[in-house]
Scaffold this motif. Structure first.
Motif, mmCIF file in Angstrom:
data_model
loop_
_atom_site.group_PDB
_atom_site.id
_atom_site.type_symbol
_atom_site.label_atom_id
_atom_site.label_comp_id
_atom_site.label_asym_id
_atom_site.label_seq_id
_atom_site.Cartn_x
_atom_site.Cartn_y
_atom_site.Cartn_z
ATOM 1 N N LEU A 199 -45.654 -45.784 -56.099
ATOM 2 C CA LEU A 199 -45.026 -46.894 -56.828
ATOM 3 C C LEU A 199 -43.955 -47.569 -55.979
ATOM 4 O O LEU A 199 -43.853 -48.793 -55.971
ATOM 5 N N ASN A 250 -46.529 -38.505 -64.442
ATOM 6 C CA ASN A 250 -45.616 -39.319 -65.237
ATOM 7 C C ASN A 250 -44.162 -39.105 -64.837
ATOM 8 O O ASN A 250 -43.362 -40.047 -64.852
ATOM 9 N N MET A 256 -40.290 -51.541 -66.512
ATOM 10 C CA MET A 256 -40.600 -51.761 -65.094
ATOM 11 C C MET A 256 -41.144 -53.168 -64.874
ATOM 12 O O MET A 256 -40.877 -53.799 -63.851
ATOM 13 N N ARG A 294 -36.290 -59.276 -62.351
ATOM 14 C CA ARG A 294 -35.188 -58.517 -61.766
ATOM 15 C C ARG A 294 -34.145 -58.131 -62.807
ATOM 16 O O ARG A 294 -32.943 -58.146 -62.556
ATOM 17 N N MET A 316 -44.428 -43.680 -72.102
ATOM 18 C CA MET A 316 -44.758 -44.279 -70.803
ATOM 19 C C MET A 316 -44.992 -45.786 -70.960
ATOM 20 O O MET A 316 -44.676 -46.561 -70.061
ATOM 21 N N ALA A 354 -39.420 -42.865 -60.082
ATOM 22 C CA ALA A 354 -39.570 -44.083 -59.270
ATOM 23 C C ALA A 354 -38.814 -45.239 -59.918
ATOM 24 O O ALA A 354 -38.166 -46.045 -59.237
ATOM 25 N N ASN A 355 -38.868 -45.304 -61.241
ATOM 26 C CA ASN A 355 -38.145 -46.351 -61.962
ATOM 27 C C ASN A 355 -36.642 -46.252 -61.704
ATOM 28 O O ASN A 355 -35.972 -47.259 -61.474
ATOM 29 N N GLU A 381 -35.821 -47.356 -58.133
ATOM 30 C CA GLU A 381 -35.863 -48.816 -58.017
ATOM 31 C C GLU A 381 -34.613 -49.453 -58.577
ATOM 32 O O GLU A 381 -34.094 -50.419 -58.012
ATOM 33 N N ASN A 382 -34.135 -48.933 -59.700
ATOM 34 C CA ASN A 382 -32.899 -49.461 -60.271
ATOM 35 C C ASN A 382 -31.753 -49.314 -59.278
ATOM 36 O O ASN A 382 -30.974 -50.239 -59.071
ATOM 37 N N MET A 411 -32.178 -51.706 -56.315
ATOM 38 C CA MET A 411 -31.927 -53.097 -56.683
ATOM 39 C C MET A 411 -30.442 -53.327 -56.887
ATOM 40 O O MET A 411 -29.896 -54.342 -56.444
ATOM 41 N N TYR A 418 -32.650 -48.167 -73.809
ATOM 42 C CA TYR A 418 -34.080 -48.247 -74.149
ATOM 43 C C TYR A 418 -34.296 -48.413 -75.652
ATOM 44 O O TYR A 418 -35.279 -49.004 -76.087
ATOM 45 N N LEU A 434 -41.687 -47.418 -70.882
ATOM 46 C CA LEU A 434 -41.194 -47.434 -69.499
ATOM 47 C C LEU A 434 -41.883 -48.557 -68.711
ATOM 48 O O LEU A 434 -41.278 -49.231 -67.892
ATOM 49 N N ARG A 488 -38.373 -55.689 -64.811
ATOM 50 C CA ARG A 488 -37.655 -55.665 -63.541
ATOM 51 C C ARG A 488 -38.459 -56.383 -62.462
ATOM 52 O O ARG A 488 -37.941 -57.172 -61.691
ATOM 53 N N GLN A 521 -32.477 -55.252 -65.063
ATOM 54 C CA GLN A 521 -32.357 -53.801 -65.086
ATOM 55 C C GLN A 521 -31.966 -53.339 -66.467
ATOM 56 O O GLN A 521 -30.955 -53.765 -66.984
ATOM 57 N N VAL A 555 -43.378 -41.280 -62.016
ATOM 58 C CA VAL A 555 -43.168 -42.672 -62.428
ATOM 59 C C VAL A 555 -41.746 -42.862 -62.959
ATOM 60 O O VAL A 555 -41.052 -43.825 -62.606
ATOM 61 N N ILE A 556 -41.329 -41.933 -63.807
ATOM 62 C CA ILE A 556 -39.991 -42.023 -64.407
ATOM 63 C C ILE A 556 -38.923 -42.062 -63.310
ATOM 64 O O ILE A 556 -37.996 -42.867 -63.344
#
Ligand code: FAD
Lengths: 86, 482
Positions: B30, B456, A48, A55, A41, B462-463, B466-467, B470, A63, A44, A51, A57, B459-460
């Motif tokens: 988020l 969690n 985030m 901005r 986490m 939501a990421n 967002e990608n 965007m 990763y 991650l 970003r 990605q 959250v994963i």
């Protein structure tokens, strides 16, 4: 941003994510996981935060590039070279 | 005229989240916090999903799933919710085991387990240390053919008592068995059994109320009593959701409903590859639960030495399968002292939980169902007597929940308490590849369940949303804010 500025930026993000860690002795060539108490986490959160701030990605398959400071800076340099540091 | 729970809702949002369980709430929070327009649809009349509670007259509040979660909740709540929420997370003091093999009390952390395994179970320190290291080093992509049973056999051959100590809490926490992949166990074990067990001071109602306030602060449009009826997709691209007969558009849809409900009830099969559907169909559901809720008379109390969480069993040996049967020999008791809700009237409450099979409860005629519920309550009171003497005289309110209850309140097929078995995670992660803009964020794969796992996972996802948002906004408007 230069490689040195990107490194500073990553340190700044890390200090938010792991406020209890001493980052002054961080070795760039060694995996974050072997020096800091970071879980998946936390990684991650780095993604985030990048970003949110810039901005940028980072797709999941990349990763692995965030394993150490050296590999992170190398990965981000071409992507952030045209940005100004805030 | 019936009230319109969608009054004032827009015709389109950036994101629609279906389901207000912890995964859906966190995802919505988020995305709202990042400035997206988010609609949260919950079919029930309150938020929280399985993280829920109910009230009875006389100031009694029963929590359903507040038995304990790992320390990682503090960090996740601070980052993805508020520090006020994170600061209300407190450790449980006494975790007890009582079964024919051993009786002990532990603080449930690595140091204490190591001590117990060496002093009480007479194991070598090296074996204990290497077991902890092995579990800690397990990653999601590791080999899946090793089972939990294999793992124990290689470290502690023939030691059923050790297996019981290390496995029983996890079986209760997520329904996993000795046949499940070792990595799922390792990941959960390392989270759960290394730094103690925690709960939320203020109760589930307190937590969900705070989450609701935070969601509103972040601009999320929350709609309860609003079941999503259909996810609308065209040409493998999500378009929106039909709710209460009304179409609402969205660029992304996140489903916190169960994986099976998402794919087989909400989505049109035409939108998905047949091979993917077949894989999804073969995903096994996790077990369900029964619970018995008991409130002491206001003037009665329980001594704190009784413990906070008690894994109790009269079964001679430990078999994960037998934990599911209707002939209950093993129960987890949660004892709630007035400190659980410092601002409420002082009440002592006990919740007994067991894992259970849906098939044992479904389809019964009403009178048989009622009879079995009564037996469940009676046998639970009998079992409790050992820990709370004269329990029957001191308890003034008893009621029970069964797999049918869990099904009714969440819509989860078979009333599953912990989502799917391990293979569900891959299917859940694969949903956006089938339908662009559609995501699943609900309990799957053992590791993405429980309060922390669900948060969690929210959250994963939501990421990822967002990608997507965007990337799409880049192609529409040139980015000029670098
Ligand atoms: C008896 C029991 C005890 C437990 N104890 C613990 C514990 O001690 N510690 C722990 O960490 N975990 C525990 N768990 C597990 C934990 O509660 C769950 O894993 C977690 O809360 C699940 O969160 P979720 O996000 O997957 O969604 P859920 O909580 O499953 O919520 C899904 C939501 O979606 C809604 N929904 C479904 N379909 C629709 C639709 N079509 N339209 C709108 N809304 C819809 C449902 O109403 C529900 O609110 C327990 C579970 C049970 C059953």
């Amino acid at each position: 941003m230069t490689a040195a500025e990107i490194r500073e930026e990553i340190l700044d993000i890390l200090s938010d994510i792991a406020p209890d860690e001493d980052l002054s002795g961080l070795e760039d060539g060694v995996a974050f996981r072997d020096q800091l108490e970071l879980d998946s986490m936390d990684f991650l959160d780095i993604v985030m935060e990048l970003r949110k701030r810039h901005r940028i990605q980072i797709p999941e398959e990349d990763y692995g590039a965030l394993a150490s400071m050296a590999s992170t800076v190398e990965y981000l340099t071409p992507r952030m070279k045209d940005m100004e540091r805030a | 005229m019936p009230r319109d729970f969608l009054t004032g809702a827009r015709d389109a949002y950036d994101v629609i989240v279906i389901g207000g369980g912890l995964g859906g709430l966190t995802c919505a929070n988020l995305l709202g916090r990042s400035g997206h327009r988010v609609l949260l649809l919950e079919q029930h009349y309150k938020l929280g999903g399985l993280a829920t509670w109910f009230k009875r007259p006389g100031g009694r509040i029963f929590d359903i799933s507040l038995h304990g979660f790992p320390v990682g909740m503090i960090k996740s709540c601070r980052r993805y919710w508020t520090s006020e929420i994170a600061d209300s997370i407190v450790p449980l003091r006494r975790i007890r085991f009582d079964n024919p093999m051993f009786s002990l009390t532990t603080t449930f952390d690595r140091v204490d387990f190591t001590r117990l395994l060496i002093d009480r179970f007479r194991l070598e320190r090296a074996a204990v240390e290497s077991f902890f290291e092995r579990a800690r080093g397990m990653r999601f992509y590791d080999d899946q053919s090793t089972t939990v049973g294999d793992l124990f056999e290689s470290f502690f051959p023939g030691r059923e008592d050790v297996v019981r100590l290390l496995m029983e809490p996890i079986t209760y926490a997520n329904g996993s068995t000795l046949e499940d992949p070792a990595i799922a166990y390792g990941i959960v074990f390392s989270n759960f059994m290394s730094k103690g067990v925690y709960i939320y001071e203020g109760g589930t109602d307190g937590l969900i109320a705070r989450m609701g306030r935070e969601l509103r602060r972040n601009g999320v449009d929350i709609r309860i009593r609003c079941p999503a009826e259909r996810i609308v997709a065209e040409g493998r691209r999500v378009r929106g959701v039909v709710v209460r007969g009304r179409f609402i558009g969205a660029r992304a849809v996140v489903s916190n409903a169960s994986l099976h409900a998402t794919l087989f009830r909400l989505l049109d099969r035409q939108q998905v590859d047949p091979a993917f559907l077949e894989e999804a169909e073969s995903v096994r559901l996790n077990n369900s639960s029964t619970q018995v809720y008991m409130a002491l008379k206001p003037e009665e109390s329980i001594d704190e030495s009784t413990g906070d969480l008690l894994f109790s069993s009269t079964a001679r040996s430990f078999r994960t399968e037998s934990l599911l049967g209707r002939d209950i020999t093993s129960r987890t008791f949660s004892f709630y002292y007035p400190r659980t809700r410092p601002h409420a009237p002082p009440r002592h409450v006990i919740v007994s939980s067991t894992n259970a099979r849906y098939e044992d409860w479904v389809g019964l005629p009403d009178d048989e169902y009622a009879r079995r519920k009564r037996i469940l309550m009676e046998t639970t009171l009998d079992a409790l007597d050992r820990y709370v003497p004269r329990a029957r005289d001191r308890i003034e309110h008893v009621e029970a929940a069964t797999p049918r209850t869990f099904e009714r309140y969440t819509g989860h097929p078979s009333g599953t308490s912990f989502g799917t078995k391990f293979e569900g995670l891959k299917v859940s992660r694969g949903v956006p590849e089938q339908v662009r803009g559609l995501y699943h964020a609900g309990s799957v794969g053992i590791i993405m369940s429980g309060w922390l796992g669900a948060i969690n996972y929210g959250v994963i996802v939501a990421n990822e949303v967002e990608n997507q948002l965007m990337a799409e906004s880049r192609t529409r408007v040139p980015a000029n804010d670098a």
